[in-house]
Write a protein that holds these residues in place. Structure first.
Motif, mmCIF file in Angstrom:
data_model
loop_
_atom_site.group_PDB
_atom_site.id
_atom_site.type_symbol
_atom_site.label_atom_id
_atom_site.label_comp_id
_atom_site.label_asym_id
_atom_site.label_seq_id
_atom_site.Cartn_x
_atom_site.Cartn_y
_atom_site.Cartn_z
ATOM 1 N N ILE A 195 0.827 -1.212 0.000
ATOM 2 C CA ILE A 195 0.000 0.000 0.000
ATOM 3 C C ILE A 195 0.861 1.262 0.000
ATOM 4 C CG2 ILE A 195 -0.338 -0.036 2.532
ATOM 5 C CD1 ILE A 195 -3.193 0.738 0.213
ATOM 6 N N GLY A 196 2.026 1.181 0.688
ATOM 7 C CA GLY A 196 2.890 2.352 0.788
ATOM 8 C C GLY A 196 3.406 2.831 -0.563
ATOM 9 N N LEU A 197 3.448 1.932 -1.550
ATOM 10 C CA LEU A 197 3.957 2.335 -2.872
ATOM 11 C C LEU A 197 3.104 3.429 -3.502
ATOM 12 C CD1 LEU A 197 5.160 -0.755 -4.910
ATOM 13 C CD2 LEU A 197 6.451 1.141 -4.000
ATOM 14 N N TRP A 198 1.808 3.404 -3.177
ATOM 15 C CA TRP A 198 0.899 4.380 -3.792
ATOM 16 C C TRP A 198 1.100 5.786 -3.215
ATOM 17 C CZ3 TRP A 198 -0.587 2.138 -7.972
ATOM 18 C CH2 TRP A 198 -0.858 0.762 -7.984
ATOM 19 N N ASN A 199 2.024 5.920 -2.207
ATOM 20 C CA ASN A 199 2.321 7.258 -1.663
ATOM 21 C C ASN A 199 3.562 7.878 -2.299
ATOM 22 O OD1 ASN A 199 0.242 6.749 0.079
ATOM 23 N ND2 ASN A 199 1.596 6.053 1.743
ATOM 24 N N LEU A 200 4.250 7.119 -3.155
ATOM 25 C CA LEU A 200 5.513 7.622 -3.713
ATOM 26 C C LEU A 200 5.201 8.574 -4.867
ATOM 27 C CD1 LEU A 200 7.552 4.299 -3.638
ATOM 28 C CD2 LEU A 200 7.462 6.125 -1.937
ATOM 29 N N THR A 201 4.995 9.812 -4.506
ATOM 30 C CA THR A 201 4.429 10.747 -5.475
ATOM 31 C C THR A 201 5.397 11.187 -6.564
ATOM 32 O OG1 THR A 201 4.945 12.464 -3.911
ATOM 33 C CG2 THR A 201 2.674 11.682 -3.935
ATOM 34 N N GLU A 202 6.684 10.800 -6.437
ATOM 35 C CA GLU A 202 7.616 11.151 -7.505
ATOM 36 C C GLU A 202 7.504 10.187 -8.690
ATOM 37 O OE1 GLU A 202 9.900 13.858 -7.506
ATOM 38 O OE2 GLU A 202 8.492 14.384 -5.895
ATOM 39 N N LEU A 203 6.793 9.091 -8.488
ATOM 40 C CA LEU A 203 6.770 8.037 -9.507
ATOM 41 C C LEU A 203 6.241 8.533 -10.851
ATOM 42 C CD1 LEU A 203 5.617 4.833 -7.608
ATOM 43 C CD2 LEU A 203 7.778 5.177 -8.829
ATOM 44 N N LEU A 204 6.963 8.141 -11.912
ATOM 45 C CA LEU A 204 6.539 8.443 -13.280
ATOM 46 C C LEU A 204 6.148 7.169 -14.029
ATOM 47 C CD1 LEU A 204 9.359 10.951 -14.322
ATOM 48 C CD2 LEU A 204 7.089 11.488 -13.436
ATOM 49 N N ASP A 205 6.965 6.105 -13.809
ATOM 50 C CA ASP A 205 6.728 4.872 -14.546
ATOM 51 C C ASP A 205 6.653 3.691 -13.594
ATOM 52 O OD1 ASP A 205 6.993 5.778 -17.378
ATOM 53 O OD2 ASP A 205 8.894 6.488 -16.562
ATOM 54 N N VAL A 206 5.549 2.968 -13.664
ATOM 55 C CA VAL A 206 5.359 1.792 -12.821
ATOM 56 C C VAL A 206 4.975 0.634 -13.726
ATOM 57 C CG1 VAL A 206 3.928 0.759 -11.021
ATOM 58 C CG2 VAL A 206 4.627 3.154 -10.834
#
Ligand SMILES: *[C@@H]1O[C@H](CO)[C@@H](O)[C@H](O)[C@H]1NC(C)=O
Ligand SMILES: *[C@@H]1O[C@H](CO)[C@@H](O)[C@H](O)[C@H]1NC(C)=O
Ligand SMILES: *[C@@H]1O[C@H](CO)[C@@H](O)[C@H](O)[C@H]1NC(C)=O
Ligand SMILES: *[C@@H]1O[C@H](CO)[C@@H](O)[C@H](O)[C@H]1NC(C)=O
Length: 825
Positions: A195-206
């Motif tokens: 769930i914590g991954l969805w807080n990584l607001t710098e993400l561009l490509d997943v």
């Protein structure tokens, strides 16, 4: 095609990564000065030792200066900051632990992509707190992802895709607050996405696609406001697609295919205004297609197939003007309207099969190339929009309730499936059978309606004819076989469609006639041909091609006219020629396209070898351009149509045939014209299947004046050679003569100042209609791009064909003022 879009996206990601790699490369001086401890030769020796001991670097030129080895970058102090090795080491050295990573205390980026590495991800990596980029994709790494990787808080790029990793995605990844790209696809990862991954607001490509991930997509996904691409396809995700997805307003590519998602498509999808590709196929989605999808003005690919969507296709979808490929097949869609999607100006491929659509086909078909409406409840007639003027290549209308008569323009489509409808084969069928047009209609189209394995006749063509010295021995095998297939077809129809019984009985008993319509029953046809040409008298000769002379023969009885390409005797005895001959036959039997000359059959005889072609009344483009009277008849519109036809034929050969077929000798003499001055590409004598296993090396190719410049220094023929030759013929068609020196002087500034109007064929008046002028500008622009000396810079034939099919805004300059320079962009 299923994964086409998604593969494309992976490529995009890789491009993005390559870009990031470059960025990292630009950083060393900064890194070097800010992070490197003062020069310390002992740890530098340590680094060199670690590199040497890995055994991965063995072609270094300067043993004492490892900073100059391939794939190594050092800071100013001489310490390694970037390892980007991609050459697979020998098998025994492929364990990733071979490289003692702990030796590199200043490492900033570790890129061991595609090295065939085995083993587990080394825990030691977790100590490099400076590490910004970690690329271990395309290896054979096993085991789970170490939870300690969560300590690499400076990490921006993490790429592990295409390995055999197992276990969970570590929840410690929530600490990677600088992460912009995380690519874990094609592994065996399981469990939920932390769930914590969805807080990584710098993400561009997943990219987590092609794993075994379970659980639901949380509403917190809406926090990733910068996200550009999100791939979750081919997992076991369940639950609904949360409405917060609409917050991902930067997202361009979004793939959720092949999961277990349920619920509705949220209408908030309409807020994702940058979306270019959306795949939701193979889920359990239900409800209607939200009309808000029409807000997605950049959307190109949409795949909602294999779900349980119902309701009608919203009219608003016509507002999604960028759509290129749309697949809504295998749903429960109803309603009568097909037009909203078909109105999209760039749409090429539309699949609406396996739904409950009804009503008739009324919409205007513009640039659609591949249309599948099968397994619906459509009724009414086939409107005359599918004829020779549309770019349609493939049309499947099977399993509907269509009625009315078939018309012969439909035969121009390379693939058409009309089986399981209620068409009316009324009394004029017999009449039609007597015209040559209908013959090839019958041969190419009716058979392919019902013979799923039409290729079965190809091996028959390849059957070695008995070679005997007996002067009576000759072969004309193709057409009895066609007759045989017709018989099989007729009997299939006979037994499956009782409505036609009486009609077909009549045809079956007249099968002898069917053969003689074709003049294809062996001996008679051969005798007919000798008679019709008075034993190949010169007065019937209509041209000389690469391999022999072409004769016109009007067959007695039916009056059908065919073109015979009689091969030079000398060549027919040459074994390599024999091979080329069979090649030509084999390829032509596989090609069906409205702009490619049809091969009806061939004849081997100890005295003669010849090919029997569809007759082209007006001869070659070269001939017409070199005859003042005929050249005038070839007005601008006709010339542009000829160029479009050629482009489509070549695009078909390069992109729709598998393996692709390169023509190798595209010239104005090899473009033939029928009575309506439509173009047909001919002469595949030198073409060869582009087989990935065989090289494309060749000794002699092409015709002087049309050969791509790279063939002077390489003997490898590629599609791009045809693209070049096409460019020459396109210019020749508009100039009325071979462009000659113009091509080699295109790079000179004096040439670039030449005005377009001065290049055009002076036998015609300058174009008066704005459409004509626009088309000419468009064609010349593309032709010049095709003549680029670098093969890679030339467009593909598919791009050319698509470009020619799209409409372009008018040029801002008045036509007489446009110079070559302005078209060389
Ligand atoms: C859409 O998805 C289905 C199922 O994955 C696939 O078979 C089909 O080729 C896709 N359509 C297009 C146009 O790519
Ligand atoms: C090795 O590299 C160093 C530094 O660039 C250079 O001074 C030296 O001449 C090179 N030696 C050889 C054999 O190329
Ligand atoms: C097909 O059309 C005919 C004539 O319009 C009609 O009687 C028949 O019910 C239709 N069949 C289906 C399956 O819709
Ligand atoms: C035509 O369509 C029918 C029904 O969809 C299918 O069974 C058949 O194989 C198709 N024929 C060809 C030649 O593709």
């Amino acid at each position: 095609m299923a994964n086409c879009v998604c593969r494309l996206l992976v490529v995009n990601c890789m491009l993005i990564m390559a870009f990031y790699n470059m960025m990292v490369l630009l950083l060393p001086s900064v890194v070097g000065t800010s992070m490197a401890p003062s020069s310390n030769s002992s740890f530098i020796n340590e680094e060199r030792k670690a590199l040497l001991e890995s055994g991965w670097w063995n072609d270094y030129r300067n043993i004492s200066h490892h900073c100059e080895w391939y794939g190594i970058l050092c800071n100013e102090a001489g310490s390694v900051i970037h390892i980007y090795m991609d050459i697979p080491p020998p098998k025994e050295l492929r364990l990733i632990q071979n490289l003692k990573v702990t030796a590199f205390s200043n490492l900033y980026s570790l890129d061991l992509y595609g090295m065939g590495l085995t083993g587990n991800i080394p825990l030691e990596i977790c100590t490099f707190t400076n590490l910004s980029a970690l690329y271990l994709n395309h290896n054979h790494l096993q085991g789970s992802i170490p939870v300690q990787l969560g300590n690499l808080t400076r990490l921006k790029y993490l790429s592990f895709y295409n390995n055999s990793l197992t276990g969970f995605i570590p929840s410690t990844f929530r600490k990677l607050v600088n992460l912009t790209s995380i690519l874990l696809s094609f592994n065996h990862l399981e469990g939920p996405i932390p769930i914590g991954l969805w807080n990584l607001t710098e993400l561009l490509d997943v990219d987590f696609s092609n794993n075994l991930l379970t659980g639901e997509i949380p509403s917190s996904l809406g926090q990733l406001k910068n996200l550009l691409s999100l791939h979750l396809d081919s997992n076991k995700l369940e639950g609904i697609l949360p409405m917060e997805v609409g917050n991902l307003t930067q997202l361009k590519t979004f793939s959720l295919s092949h999961n277990l998602l349920t619920g509705l498509i949220p209408s908030t999808l309409g807020q994702m205004e940058n979306l270019t590709s959306f795949c939701l196929d193979f889920n359990h989605i239900t409800g209607p297609i939200p009309r808000e999808l029409g807000n997605l003005r950049l959307l190109k690919y949409l795949n909602l197939s294999h779900n349980s969507l119902f309701g009608s296709i919203p009219l608003e979808i016509a507002n999604a003007i960028s759509l290129v490929e749309v697949d809504l097949s295998h749903n429960n869609l109803t309603g009568s309207i097909l037009s909203p999607i078909l109105k999209c100006p760039y749409v090429e491929k539309v699949d609406l099969s396996y739904n409950f659509l009804n009503g008739s086909i009324t919409s205007e078909i513009t640039c659609v190339e591949n249309l599948n409406l099968s397994h619906n409840f459509l009724n009414g007639i086939i409107p005359p929009i599918f004829g020779i003027y549309s770019v349609l290549h493939k049309l499947d209308l099977s399993y509907n309730n269509l009625t009315g008569k078939l018309y012969k323009d439909l035969a121009h489509l390379p693939y058409i499936n009309l089986s399981y409808n209620s068409f009316d084969f009324s009394s004029d069928l017999d009449l039609k059978l007597k015209t040559p047009d209908y013959c090839y209609f019958a041969k190419d189209t009716l058979i392919s309606y019902h013979m799923p394995n039409f290729t079965s006749c190809h091996f028959l063509y390849q059957t070695n004819p008995p070679q005997t010295r007996n002067s009576k021995a000759f072969m004309l095998i193709a057409l009895p076989i066609v007759g045989f297939i017709l018989l099989v077809f007729l009997s299939t129809v006979y037994f499956t469609r009782s409505t036609f019984n009486s009609k077909l009985k009549g045809m079956l008993t007249k099968n002898g006639d069917l053969f003689s319509i074709w003049n294809y029953d062996g001996k008679i046809a051969f005798d007919d041909i000798i008679k019709a040409t008075e034993d190949f008298d010169i007065k019937y000769c209509i041209g000389t091609g690469g391999y022999g002379s072409v004769y016109r023969a009007q067959l007695p009885g039916s009056g059908n006219i065919v073109a015979l390409k009689k091969l030079h005797q000398m060549e027919s005895q040459n074994p390599s020629f024999d091979r080329s001959f069979r090649n030509e036959v084999k390829m032509l039997t596989e090609i069906r396209h409205k702009n490619i000359v049809r091969l009806h059959g061939y004849c081997l005889h100890n005295r003669y070898m010849f090919l029997i072609y569809q007759y082209m009344e007006r001869g070659s483009l070269f001939y017409v351009l070199n005859n003042d009277v005929e050249a005038e008849e070839l007005n601008w519109t006709k010339r542009v149509t000829i160029i479009k036809g050629m482009a489509q034929a070549l695009s078909y050969m390069h992109h729709d045939c598998n393996p692709p077929i390169i023509h190798r000798d595209v010239t104005s003499s090899n473009v033939l014209l029928n009575s309506k001055l439509e173009a047909f590409v001919s002469d595949f004598g030198t073409a060869r299947l582009l087989d990935p296993d065989s090289s494309n090396q060749t000794l002699v190719v092409g015709t002087y004046g049309y050969i791509a410049p790279e063939l002077a220094y390489t003997l490898t023929v590629t599609e791009k050679c045809d693209v070049y030759s096409f460019g020459v013929v396109a210019l020749e068609t508009l100039m009325g003569r071979h462009p000659g020196e113009l091509i080699s002087s295109l790079s000179n500034s004096s040439t670039q100042h030449i005005l377009l109007k001065d290049l055009l064929d002076s036998r015609l008046l300058l174009p008066v209609l704005p459409k004509e002028a626009q088309d000419i500008v468009h064609v010349v622009t593309l032709a010049l791009a095709c003549l680029c000396s670098k093969p890679k810079s030339r467009p593909s034939m598919q791009q050319v064909a698509q470009e020619l099919c799209s409409s372009k805004p008018p040029s801002p300059l008045p036509f007489p003022e446009i110079s070559i320079n302005q078209l060389m962009t």
